[in-house]
Design an enzyme around this catalytic site. Structure first.
Site, PDB file in Angstrom:
ATOM      1  N   HIS A 343     -27.738 -11.164  28.678  1.00  0.00           N
ATOM      2  CA  HIS A 343     -28.287 -10.168  29.603  1.00  0.00           C
ATOM      3  C   HIS A 343     -27.619  -8.812  29.403  1.00  0.00           C
ATOM      4  O   HIS A 343     -26.655  -8.667  28.642  1.00  0.00           O
ATOM      5  CB  HIS A 343     -28.138 -10.638  31.053  1.00  0.00           C
ATOM      6  CG  HIS A 343     -26.712 -10.808  31.511  1.00  0.00           C
ATOM      7  ND1 HIS A 343     -25.916  -9.748  31.893  1.00  0.00           N
ATOM      8  CD2 HIS A 343     -25.950 -11.928  31.658  1.00  0.00           C
ATOM      9  CE1 HIS A 343     -24.732 -10.192  32.258  1.00  0.00           C
ATOM     10  NE2 HIS A 343     -24.717 -11.521  32.121  1.00  0.00           N
ATOM     11  N   CYS A 359     -21.847 -15.871  30.814  1.00  0.00           N
ATOM     12  CA  CYS A 359     -22.974 -15.412  30.003  1.00  0.00           C
ATOM     13  C   CYS A 359     -22.504 -14.417  28.941  1.00  0.00           C
ATOM     14  O   CYS A 359     -21.366 -13.958  28.952  1.00  0.00           O
ATOM     15  CB  CYS A 359     -24.027 -14.755  30.891  1.00  0.00           C
ATOM     16  SG  CYS A 359     -24.887 -15.910  31.983  1.00  0.00           S
TER      17      CYS A 359
END
Length: 385
Positions: A343, A359
């Site tokens: 992301h 992440c």
């Protein structure tokens, strides 16, 4: 009497011989100290150079290169003088590199390095055409000299790309050749990858035909979505590379379409993401990975893509897109490992380190670039090294 005279003569001869031996010993010892002093000064100069104290190393090398008698380090001192002077004064360095180039006893490697540095000096002085000619001489005459050859390829690539989009394919070929001869962990390899990646992406999203593309004739019933699905790409890529402003297409239209097989390798140790095409380098990105090594390791695939994502916090909270507390940036690409994905972020200081909850994050402009070109099911490999 004769015996006494002989004895005195013998004594004188012995004394004379002893004096000769002593004087010879003194001369030999002086010669030894002289040569040892030269070697000591050379070792000190090399040590200073290796410590990057160029201003102190340089005068020692200059004095050594000007010491001709019984100096086995003279040629090496000339070489190091040129290297050290390169960090101090290009004008003086140019003269020294030319001197090395004119040395018949210099090795091909030294000749190549001297020629490369003469080209680099011209390049930094803005004499691009002259620099290009010199670099081409290195490439053609010294293809087996390692770093001078590879660096010349890199510089010719930079010079070539100044010709604009139409010259990028040729520039990429120079960068590809340079990269093939480099240690993947070297600073030069990183620099080559940065330049090559930028050009690869510009060409990929331009109308210029490349080895990674072909021309497709639109068939009745086609849509951009169907064509993208057929070629395992995205509608964005087709529109961008054909400069389309809408989704409207007609039968027999000719479209540039990609022939690629993208995959991603994320290196947690280096905090980098490498985009590959059929296993070959395409572009390098800096990323942030999970704190305390939380980012999972393994082979995954992209299973969903969301623009302007909402962040569903682990504690059940919902943070809408645009909220300063939303950590997902502008785009999200989820992988088949629950709760994890790639992301964006507004926090550029978090890139290049272990900074996330697990992440992989990129600055927003870079994650958007990947979001736009990567289809679902793109392979994602995450490694520790």
């Amino acid at each position: 009497m004769r015996k006494e005279k002989k004895s005195e003569g013998f004594k004188k001869a012995v004394a004379g011989f002893s004096i000769v031996l002593v004087l010879g010993g003194i001369l030999f010892f002086s010669f030894f100290l002289y040569k040892r002093g030269i070697s000591k000064r050379y070792e000190k100069a090399v040590s200073l150079y290796q410590e990057k104290i160029y201003a102190e190393a340089l005068p020692l090398f200059v004095k050594l290169k000007e010491t001709h008698r019984f100096n086995k380090h003279r040629i090496n001192a000339l070489y190091y003088s040129a290297l050290a002077q390169t960090h101090v004064d290009n004008k003086q360095a140019k003269e020294l590199w030319q001197e090395i180039l004119d040395l018949p006893e210099a090795s091909p490697e030294w000749h190549a390095e001297a020629l490369f540095n003469l080209g680099r000096i011209e390049y930094e002085a803005g004499n691009i055409d002259k620099a290009g000619e010199i670099f081409q001489r290195v490439i053609s005459a010294f293809p087996s000299t390692g770093e001078p050859f590879i660096r010349s390829l890199y510089y010719v690539g930079m010079i070539t790309e100044q010709g604009g989009l139409g010259s990028y394919l040729n520039a990429c070929s120079y960068y590809d050749q340079a990269l093939a001869g480099l240690d993947d962990n070297s600073e030069l390899a990183d620099a080559v990858k940065r330049r090559l990646g930028e050009l690869n992406m510009e060409l990929f999203l331009s109308p210029v035909q490349t080895p990674e593309s072909e021309m497709y004739s639109v068939q009745p019933g086609d849509s951009l979505a169907l064509i993208a699905q057929h070629f395992n790409t995205t509608v964005f890529v087709i529109k961008e590379s054909n400069r389309l402003t809408s989704n409207f297409i007609r039968p027999n239209d000719r479209l540039k379409v990609p022939v690629v097989n993208f995959s991603i390798v994320i290196n947690k140790k280096k905090n980098t993401l490498t985009l590959l095409n059929d296993g070959k380098f395409f572009k390098l990105y800096d990323v942030g990975t999970g704190k305390y090594n939380k980012t999972p390791v393994g082979t995954f695939k992209i299973i969903n893509k969301i623009a302007e994502p909402v962040w569903y916090k682990p504690d059940g909270g919902i943070i809408p897109y645009g909220d300063p507390d939303n950590l997902l940036g502008t785009h999200w690409m989820g992988i088949n490992f629950p709760g994890y994905g790639i992301h964006g972020t507004w926090d550029e200081q978090s890139i290049g380190k272990q900074s996330s909850a697990g992440c992989v994050r990129l600055i927003n402009s870079k994650v958007e670039e990947l979001f736009n070109i990567l289809p679902l099911n793109t392979e994602v490999v995450i490694t520790d090294n």
